[in-house]
Design a protein around this motif. Structure first.
Motif, PDB file in Angstrom:
ATOM      1  N   GLU A 217     102.395 -32.240 -18.751  1.00 14.00           N
ATOM      2  CA  GLU A 217     102.759 -32.597 -19.604  1.00 14.00           C
ATOM      3  C   GLU A 217     102.779 -34.530 -20.270  1.00 14.00           C
ATOM      4  OE1 GLU A 217     102.232 -29.745 -23.248  1.00 14.00           O
ATOM      5  OE2 GLU A 217     103.444 -31.318 -23.695  1.00 14.00           O
ATOM      6  N   LYS A 221     100.934 -37.787 -19.703  1.00 13.31           N
ATOM      7  CA  LYS A 221     101.743 -38.508 -20.964  1.00 13.31           C
ATOM      8  C   LYS A 221     101.948 -39.698 -21.021  1.00 13.31           C
ATOM      9  CE  LYS A 221     103.790 -37.852 -25.470  1.00 13.31           C
ATOM     10  NZ  LYS A 221     105.396 -37.753 -26.261  1.00 13.31           N
ATOM     11  N   ASN A 225      99.678 -43.392 -20.835  1.00 11.89           N
ATOM     12  CA  ASN A 225     100.442 -44.766 -21.470  1.00 11.89           C
ATOM     13  C   ASN A 225     100.253 -45.964 -20.533  1.00 11.89           C
ATOM     14  OD1 ASN A 225     101.921 -43.987 -23.796  1.00 11.89           O
ATOM     15  ND2 ASN A 225     103.595 -43.116 -23.302  1.00 11.89           N
ATOM     16  N   LYS A 276      99.212 -41.972 -28.203  1.00 12.03           N
ATOM     17  CA  LYS A 276     100.064 -40.788 -28.865  1.00 12.03           C
ATOM     18  C   LYS A 276      98.380 -40.023 -28.556  1.00 12.03           C
ATOM     19  CE  LYS A 276     103.284 -39.318 -31.806  1.00 12.03           C
ATOM     20  NZ  LYS A 276     102.630 -39.024 -33.090  1.00 12.03           N
ATOM     21  N   PHE A 279      96.705 -38.738 -26.189  1.00 11.41           N
ATOM     22  CA  PHE A 279      97.747 -37.725 -25.212  1.00 11.41           C
ATOM     23  C   PHE A 279      97.416 -35.962 -25.750  1.00 11.41           C
ATOM     24  CE2 PHE A 279     101.251 -35.323 -25.267  1.00 11.41           C
ATOM     25  CZ  PHE A 279     101.091 -35.019 -24.085  1.00 11.41           C
ATOM     26  N   GLU A 280      97.288 -36.564 -27.136  1.00  9.65           N
ATOM     27  CA  GLU A 280      97.363 -34.964 -27.663  1.00  9.65           C
ATOM     28  C   GLU A 280      95.932 -34.188 -27.511  1.00  9.65           C
ATOM     29  OE1 GLU A 280      99.115 -36.412 -31.346  1.00  9.65           O
ATOM     30  OE2 GLU A 280     100.643 -36.154 -30.653  1.00  9.65           O
ATOM     31  N   ASN A 283      95.951 -33.122 -24.940  1.00 12.14           N
ATOM     32  CA  ASN A 283      96.549 -32.464 -24.191  1.00 12.14           C
ATOM     33  C   ASN A 283      95.853 -30.696 -24.492  1.00 12.14           C
ATOM     34  OD1 ASN A 283      99.137 -31.119 -22.694  1.00 12.14           O
ATOM     35  ND2 ASN A 283     100.107 -31.392 -24.227  1.00 12.14           N
TER      36      ASN A 283
END
Ligand code: TRP
Length: 335
Positions: A217, A221, A225, A276, A279-280, A283
């Protein structure tokens, strides 16, 4: 009606990344769930030797790619999932095809020609560093395909020529020895996204711009980025269509989520916030599979078992076909 046979191979070099997932693995797993399709998916480890002479890397990649497909839910009761090197009929057929394949045809193969061109451009001998493996690679690929009489072969655009060569070789064999092989067709899906990598070029191991699919994880992230953006500040409208962040978003999002993100770009979402959310999104979609992946890698004996079952199923097809082909060329018991 008999099922369509769909076959594709994955060369076992490298660790699967988001581009492999979106462009190949996800659609292949979806296709394998169709009732009218019999799929053959295999780990092309003999092909790996063409590009990679590091035994540790070849082995590690084979393990990781097998674990990836299983973790993502490939149903091996449905699809025949095997390792090329577990099917000795393939290299044997490869030899028979080699004896029917025109050398001139191989001279025209893009991968080989690109290496020659690079040598010439560098002022080296045209054959510098070129192995016979690279040269006859399309024949091994033809053997992979013809061995199972595949009708459709899902591939990227760069591989279309190889499927045409397989057809050519099959036609020549059939013409001389009788109808043994189905002429395969390439299946190129233009709807499948070709993901951009960190630097905005096509995501590819050869550019070193990939985001590995099952990064832990925190690293996922970090990696997201690193996607290159521009200097526009929060509040300044951003162009979705030229953005790698948006392009990757689209490959994972629902149409509604994509429309919402497009609006957010127009409204000037901050790059940090867009990343962000990206990523979520990713993920959430890969989290569960990542746990399975890690569990599989911790239990390699299970992976091996699954591959052995797959090899047995594959050989139930390859053994009888090779037997016929052997007899057709005159290789049989003396009587
Ligand atoms: N050469 C293909 C690639 O690099 C992998 C491959 C090997 C393959 N054998 C195949 C693909 C047979 C389709 C069918 O992508």
């Amino acid at each position: 009606m008999s099922k369509q046979r769909v076959l594709t191979g994955i060369t076992t070099t490298g660790t699967p990344h988001l581009g492999n997932y979106v462009g190949a693995i996800r659609p292949a797993i979806a296709a394998s769930e169709r009732a009218d399709v019999q799929s053959f998916y295999f780990l092309a480890d003999f092909h790996a030797l063409i590009k990679c002479h590091d035994p540790v890397l070849v082995h590690q990649s084979t393990r990781e790619i097998a674990a990836t497909w299983l973790a993502l839910g490939l149903d091996t009761d449905n699809a025949i999932f095997y390792r090329q090197s577990d099917v000795p009929e393939i290299p044997e057929l490869c030899w028979m095809l080699t004896c029917m394949a025109a050398k001139g045809l191989m001279n025209r193969a893009h991968a080989y020609k690109a290496s020659v061109d690079a040598n010439v451009a560098a002022g080296d001998d045209a054959d510098f560093g070129i192995t016979m493996g690279l040269y006859s690679y399309p024949i091994l690929m033809a053997a992979d395909i013809l061995m199972f009489n595949a009708n459709k072969v899902p591939v990227g655009k760069d591989q279309i020529q190889h499927i045409e060569m397989a057809r050519d070789i099959a036609a020549r064999f059939n013409h001389h020895y009788g109808e043994h092989f189905v002429l395969p067709e390439a299946l190129v899906d233009d709807n499948v996204a070709v993901l951009q990598g960190l630097d905005g070029r096509k995501m590819s191991k050869s550019y070193g711009n990939t985001i590995p699919l099952f990064l832990p994880e925190k690293q996922l992230k970090k990696s997201i980025n690193k996607i290159v953006t521009n200097l526009l500040e929060p509040g300044q409208p951003k162009d979705a269509d030229t953005s790698t962040v948006f392009q990757i978003w689209q490959a994972f999002a629902t149409p509604q989520q994509t429309a919402d993100m497009r609006q957010a770009f127009a409204d000037g979402i901050a790059w940090g916030e867009a990343k962000k959310q990206l990523f979520e999104l990713i993920n959430n979609q890969v989290g569960e599979a990542r746990e399975k992946y890690e569990a599989l890698l911790a239990n390699p004996a299970h992976i091996e078992e699954v591959l052995q079952v797959g090899a047995e199923k594959a050989r139930a097809h390859s053994k009888p076909l090779l037997e016929k082909v052997r007899a057709a060329v005159g290789i049989k018991k003396i009587h």
